[in-house]
Design an enzyme around this catalytic site. Structure first.
Site, mmCIF file in Angstrom:
data_model
loop_
_atom_site.group_PDB
_atom_site.id
_atom_site.type_symbol
_atom_site.label_atom_id
_atom_site.label_comp_id
_atom_site.label_asym_id
_atom_site.label_seq_id
_atom_site.Cartn_x
_atom_site.Cartn_y
_atom_site.Cartn_z
ATOM 1 N N GLU C 80 0.841 -1.254 0.265
ATOM 2 C CA GLU C 80 0.173 -0.263 0.635
ATOM 3 C C GLU C 80 0.815 1.087 -0.187
ATOM 4 O O GLU C 80 1.751 1.648 0.327
ATOM 5 C CB GLU C 80 -1.238 -0.232 1.101
ATOM 6 C CG GLU C 80 -2.080 -1.150 1.269
ATOM 7 C CD GLU C 80 -3.035 -0.871 0.379
ATOM 8 O OE1 GLU C 80 -2.591 -0.029 -0.568
ATOM 9 O OE2 GLU C 80 -3.598 -2.344 -0.140
ATOM 10 N N CYS C 143 -8.378 -1.572 8.388
ATOM 11 C CA CYS C 143 -6.921 -1.800 7.225
ATOM 12 C C CYS C 143 -6.519 -0.494 6.927
ATOM 13 O O CYS C 143 -4.924 -0.317 7.722
ATOM 14 C CB CYS C 143 -6.484 -2.778 6.179
ATOM 15 S SG CYS C 143 -7.273 -4.436 6.322
ATOM 16 N N HIS C 166 -1.274 -5.435 2.107
ATOM 17 C CA HIS C 166 -1.916 -6.845 1.999
ATOM 18 C C HIS C 166 -1.843 -7.821 1.285
ATOM 19 O O HIS C 166 -1.257 -8.113 -0.152
ATOM 20 C CB HIS C 166 -3.656 -6.083 0.759
ATOM 21 C CG HIS C 166 -4.843 -5.386 1.505
ATOM 22 N ND1 HIS C 166 -5.034 -3.926 1.496
ATOM 23 C CD2 HIS C 166 -5.655 -5.627 3.411
ATOM 24 C CE1 HIS C 166 -6.117 -2.949 2.528
ATOM 25 N NE2 HIS C 166 -5.862 -4.263 3.356
#
Lengths: 215, 215, 215, 215
Positions: C80, C143, C166
């Protein structure tokens, strides 16, 4: 003058509307230079759907039969290549039946190919700016059931051409889905089926243009 | 009377047409009870796109700015939530630049949230039967670049609301893709942007309605 | 010697298992030439997850923190890029809360970028034959909440690097989904996180390699 | 003792490796209580692939033949239901041929159903935590060509059961794709084919369990 029978299903699977019926009923009575269209609704019920189709064929004695069905989740017009002799329902039909692994026609052959000019239709649709492709599977639910039953009924009537076209959700159906889902406007779906009818009536044989899949 | 500035990009990435420009130019001059729309095209070029946007804002002194861009492959109208301070181009812009990991505005904050009523717009679009959702990323190409630069320019002008809306391919673009690809009719995209404009002009604050993603 | 804190969530959304926790717990105590890993589980609960994270950071005083989460439906390891200051839950958390459009940290900035070498990690993963890409959104559920809260906690501790990765479903989770869903073996996910840890510990700065999206 | 012939293709379409061959060659010589496996590679060439298959059948006189092929982009093990009598190549085969709309066997029937217990195999795979489903199309490339040719060869040998199983990309193949693409570990694919072999050898008839599609 060709008589073209178009069929579309009633809504199923909790949908309030079926784009296939909305599309074909808009074309009921449409006349071109060499054809006239008659549209009929079919129940989304194993068995009954075929009974209604056979009755319409007996009554109308069409030259072309194009059955149209909703393929929720597909993004383009998909012209089906082959029907297979199996009912294997992932959801209940409109009478609640969930048939698993029964033949459409006991003793019938494994499959029938469409006798529509499927490549010419896809080519004409793309030329007209409408997304389209050949599909190698019509599934195993009532759509395939009708497609197989249609081709079985026409098996010894080569003068009558028949096949199946799947169309996407309408925008208003996609707008109610929990995740982003493709759709197509009713106007484009009507135009697509008009092109399919006109291409069929004006084409003998088919184009030879790649339309397959690696898997 | 609100002045609403709509922007759309010129075609990019080998496409002959850009649905964003086709959509917003159809609305140039559209007047509602409380707004008038002015539409401008932006080059799909890092830097130049923002220069053109800033010039249009200086000239028109709009009350609302909605930048619209093409999101080829998405199936619905996606109202963007957040712009981030990075250019990271997966393809070349229209001047051939492929910027990687440069800030849009050196020293600018990491992100800006849209100040459009994004939930109210999505709600109104779905009510109107147009597939729509909130998007958590506008990418890192010229669309995000313009979105970030717009919000940065508006950072100390809270009276001017701004944001970004992505729209799908047109059917004629999808018809030329090698694999089935979602699209939306121009008529529906124009209606969608009209609804976004009207909802923005008539809404203070926003709806509180879930529109997020688990990832 | 770097202390690396890895976190993974408890199962959520009716799943009996969470691949993130399975992956990071397999690495608890793993020592390399220049690092040692400590793994901790976080509750999938807004607020509580951050409290547990902060307690672990206070206790362990790590040099690197990598939070790992399940992204059911994604097919590859997604590193991310950015956390945003919003909770907008599409499903309930494990205490039943469905927060909509609240900030993670009231008054916090709109976003934080990962301080992991995200491009170097993706590059190293692909070199090792593990599918991986940069992701521009970590969603708006727990998250992203943990990712944002982590980066906020590290905002004035530049010596501590942090970020979020992820990972897909495990095969046994995908095997229970109603439609075909991508997955990755636990062995590959463990290997992937090992590579992410080793790459972070051995990299100053980051590669400059395209990893963005057009939208 | 059942002799089980497994086939897998050589690499094609610019891939350096073929997961089907990697999988079946790992099982060459594998003996169970009631079977022994022999694995053979097939060229990815129309015609030659079938010649090699027929030679292997003549030589080995197997009780079961399972042809395995790569389905790049699919996420699970797909047990094929039906082979159709058409070659329609979307890409060139390994000799450069792009056959369009030719029958696999001139004069052959439209289709053949697999004679493997496809539902029992899918059920056993899911029980083992391996994502799997029935597929209604094996495409129209060399995979379907071999599947059809196999079933045609077995048409009057009901004691020999045969069918086709498609498997996803390996992770290292997916890692080289330009967009995120599903994959499966080699270990899971080998385990899957073992389960398919064991299930076939231990099953007479098939389970009756839904495995179809609406389209």
């Amino acid at each position: 003058m060709n008589t073209v029978l178009l069929t579309g299903f009633e809504p199923f699977n909790q949908q309030p509307i079926n784009p296939a019926w909305e599309t074909v009923r808009a074309l009921d009575g449409w006349r071109g230079d060499d054809h006239v269209v008659v549209s009929r609704q079919l129940p989304c019920v194993f068995g009954d759907a075929l009974a209604a189709l056979h009755a319409a064929i007996d009554e109308l004695r069409p030259d072309v039969v194009i059955a149209v069905g909703q393929a929720g989740g597909r993004s383009d017009i998909t012209v089906e290549r082959v029907a297979i002799n199996v009912d294997d329902a992932p959801i209940a039909d409109n009478r609640g039946a969930r048939i698993v692994d029964e033949p459409v026609i006991p003793g019938g052959p494994v499959g029938y190919f469409s006798t529509l000019p499927i490549k010419a239709i896809v080519h004409a649709l793309r030329e007209a700016g409408i997304p389209a492709s050949v599909s190698q599977t019509a599934g195993t639910f009532v759509c395939n059931h009708v497609f197989y039953g249609l081709m079985h009924a026409l098996r010894d009537k080569p003068a009558i051409r028949g096949g199946f076209i799947h169309i996407p959700f309408l925008p208003q159906q996609a707008a109610r889905q929990p995740v982003p889902t493709p759709s197509m406007s009713l106007a484009d779906m009507i135009e697509a089926v008009k092109i399919a009818v006109a291409t069929t009536c004006s084409t003998t044989g088919d184009l030879r243009e790649a339309g397959g899949g690696t898997h």
